[in-house]
Design a protein around this motif. Structure first.
Motif, PDB file in Angstrom:
ATOM      1  N   ASP A 143       0.858  -1.195   0.000  1.00 12.38           N
ATOM      2  CA  ASP A 143       0.000   0.000   0.000  1.00 12.38           C
ATOM      3  C   ASP A 143       0.888   1.237   0.000  1.00 12.38           C
ATOM      4  O   ASP A 143       1.656   1.460   0.932  1.00 12.38           O
ATOM      5  N   GLU A 144       0.758   2.052  -1.046  1.00 16.69           N
ATOM      6  CA  GLU A 144       1.586   3.256  -1.151  1.00 16.69           C
ATOM      7  C   GLU A 144       0.804   4.531  -0.863  1.00 16.69           C
ATOM      8  O   GLU A 144       1.282   5.633  -1.120  1.00 16.69           O
ATOM      9  N   GLU A 145      -0.394   4.388  -0.302  1.00 18.95           N
ATOM     10  CA  GLU A 145      -1.177   5.570   0.051  1.00 18.95           C
ATOM     11  C   GLU A 145      -0.506   6.341   1.184  1.00 18.95           C
ATOM     12  O   GLU A 145      -0.037   5.743   2.149  1.00 18.95           O
ATOM     13  N   PRO A 146      -0.437   7.694   1.083  1.00 24.50           N
ATOM     14  CA  PRO A 146       0.171   8.489   2.154  1.00 24.50           C
ATOM     15  C   PRO A 146      -0.589   8.312   3.464  1.00 24.50           C
ATOM     16  O   PRO A 146      -1.817   8.187   3.467  1.00 24.50           O
ATOM     17  N   GLY A 147       0.131   8.284   4.547  1.00 22.45           N
ATOM     18  CA  GLY A 147      -0.492   8.151   5.859  1.00 22.45           C
ATOM     19  C   GLY A 147       0.555   8.084   6.939  1.00 22.45           C
ATOM     20  O   GLY A 147       1.738   7.813   6.664  1.00 22.45           O
TER      21      GLY A 147
END
Length: 528
Positions: A287-291
């Motif tokens: 998962d490369e979603e920013p967070g």
């Protein structure tokens, strides 16, 4: 009856030595005896002794299981038997027809024990099989209580299973630890799989160990630091199982990142830098979603990479952290960990001019946030980044690091602070005092299994020995450091901040001893 005493009958003895010795342990001797009765040509050899030892270990030294395994030598080699032990109930079915029915197969023997348990004990048995290599009572209550088992009944059920020899128990430190022997755990897992509860139990198991890891991280810089190392080391198989389950669950990548990243202190104290990066790499790839969890995972992976001397990978993580800063906005926590990692990368490249302002900025942010632990770590880094003996800043940073560790009772961190202060004394020409400080640091290192820290201590002691004119001792210490760097999953070649001191030491010792003697001493200490 009054005066009755319980005498537990343990499994057969397994020796630490898995090779072919003159005195075979009980379990291996039994296997060899039963094997020779079935196949007169069978004999223990240097080639098969370790395989037989592993078979006996996997079967927990249980005599019936060992006899049933040996019976399979009619058709299989010892290596074939070992490879098939993951399904031991299908394999161990060749008992003597003269034996009681319950002793003719391993499954029949365990079925008989299972039938003697109460319904709730059977349910508890299947649920406890979700643990890997043991658990404590708190874990059993958290994971196995509910849905048919009241939490207050867990203790009595555990005691009942111990009394029936289904569970083994042992006091370790201040905690009692229990475990299912491997064959009984496999049996329980089969029951758990058919019960429809397995997924829910694995989620509860993951949630419990996630909470343990987060608590360990929150309390890492304090008086319980070494106790946490001991506990996390005992729970290492359970933490691995929790990570594996989380990574296999759709949509749980962020949870996996958080769990893997929260164990950063465990990686440093346990010496498993490679494993830590493997878990983090798998989670980050999902998962490369920013967070915030991704940011933390990138920081920890960069930290472990730089400690391994993998500067290229660490620099890549710095760039990714900066990209996240732009995507997530002015997050104070993200800014301070990003600044810390950038300063650490510059430090390990030997670029002290760039490292110092970055680390000073990070230190100010940690102090403003009231984060004493990271303030101590950054002070340690700053000590290393101040090589000028005429600059008092190195001493200031080292003394601050030591004061913070002592104020919070952080014994493991204190060993690093003593090393930093020793380095500062060495740079100022106080070599004897430096050696004393580093030996004090090294004395407590085994309490945490901190191989990276041990290697660094041996390296600096080598420099001190060289400065004192003890060339052969210096070469031996540097060779021991080389071997320990490898054990820690690192290499001095990638640690730029130590290169100048190493090169200076090596050159002076080579000049004193000659190339051949120097190389021989280093190779002997490194085990080459």
């Amino acid at each position: 009856m009054s005066g009755e005493h319980v005498l537990p009958v343990p499994s057969m003895v397994l020796s630490e030595d898995s090779g072919l010795s003159s005195e075979l342990c009980d379990a291996v001797a039994l296997f060899a005896d039963r094997a020779a009765a079935l196949r007169p040509d069978f004999a223990l050899t240097p080639e098969n002794a370790s395989v037989v030892h592993e078979i006996c270990r996997r079967l927990d030294g249980v005599p019936l299981a060992i006899e049933l395994a040996a019976a399979r030598l009619r058709a299989l080699s010892a290596q074939d038997i070992l490879l098939r032990l993951d399904d031991c109930f299908a394999l161990l079915t060749a008992g003597s027809r003269a034996a009681l029915p319950r002793q003719r197969t391993l499954r029949a023997a365990i079925d008989w024990s299972h039938d003697l348990c109460t319904e709730q004990e059977r349910l508890m048995w299947s649920r406890l099989s979700v643990f890997s290599d043991g658990f404590d009572l708190q874990a059993a209550e958290q994971v196995c209580g509910g849905d048919g088992i009241d939490r207050q009944d867990v203790l009595d059920l555990v005691v009942g299973l111990v009394d029936k020899s289904v569970l083994a128990g042992e006091e370790r430190g201040a905690r009692m630890r229990y475990w299912l022997p491997d064959t009984l755990r496999q049996y329980g897992l089969e029951r758990l799989a058919t019960s429809g509860e397995e997924h829910a139990l694995r989620e509860r198991h993951r949630d419990h160990y996630r909470a343990v890891a987060e608590q360990a991280e929150a309390e890492w810089f304090g008086a319980d630091q070494l106790a946490w190392f001991t506990r996390l080391r005992a729970e290492h198989p359970n933490l691995q199982a929790a990570l594996e389950f989380t990574l296999s669950e759709p949509g749980q990548a962020q949870v996996a990142m958080g769990l893997a990243a929260s164990m950063w202190i465990h990686r440093l104290g346990f010496g498993s830098l490679n494993e830590g990066r493997q878990w983090l790499g798998r989670a980050l790839a999902l998962d490369e979603e920013p967070g915030p969890q991704r940011a933390k995972a990138l920081f920890v992976d960069g930290l472990l990479a730089v400690l391994q001397g993998d500067i290229s990978a660490a620099d890549s993580r710095v760039k990714q952290c900066r990209a996240l800063e732009a995507a997530l906005g002015e997050d104070p926590d993200l800014l301070r960990i990003g600044m810390t990692l950038a300063g650490l990368v510059a430090l390990f490249q030997g670029d002290f001019v760039q490292a110092v302002p970055l680390l000073e900025d990070a230190l100010a942010r940690h102090q403003a946030a009231g984060d004493a632990g990271h303030a101590a770590v950054t002070s340690f880094m700053l000590t290393t980044a101040c090589p000028d003996p005429d600059d008092p800043a190195g001493t200031v940073h080292a003394e601050r690091c030591l004061a913070l560790c002592e104020a919070h009772g952080a014994q493991w961190s204190r060993t690093h602070a003593l090393w930093a202060l020793g380095l500062d004394h060495y740079r100022r020409g106080r070599h004897q005092r430096a050696g004393t400080l580093v030996r004090h640091a090294l004395r407590d290192k085994p309490l945490s299994h901190d191989q990276w820290g041990v290697a660094r201590c041996l390296e600096l002691l080598g420099w001190c020995a060289a400065a004192a004119g003890l060339g052969e001792r210096a070469a031996t210490l540097m060779g021991a450091a080389d071997a320990t760097w490898q054990v820690a999953g690192s290499a001095l070649a990638g640690l730029g901040h130590l290169q100048a001191g190493h090169r200076h030491c090596e050159a002076s010792v080579r000049a004193e001893l000659g190339d051949a003697t120097y190389t021989a001493a280093v190779d002997w200490a490194a085990g080459v």
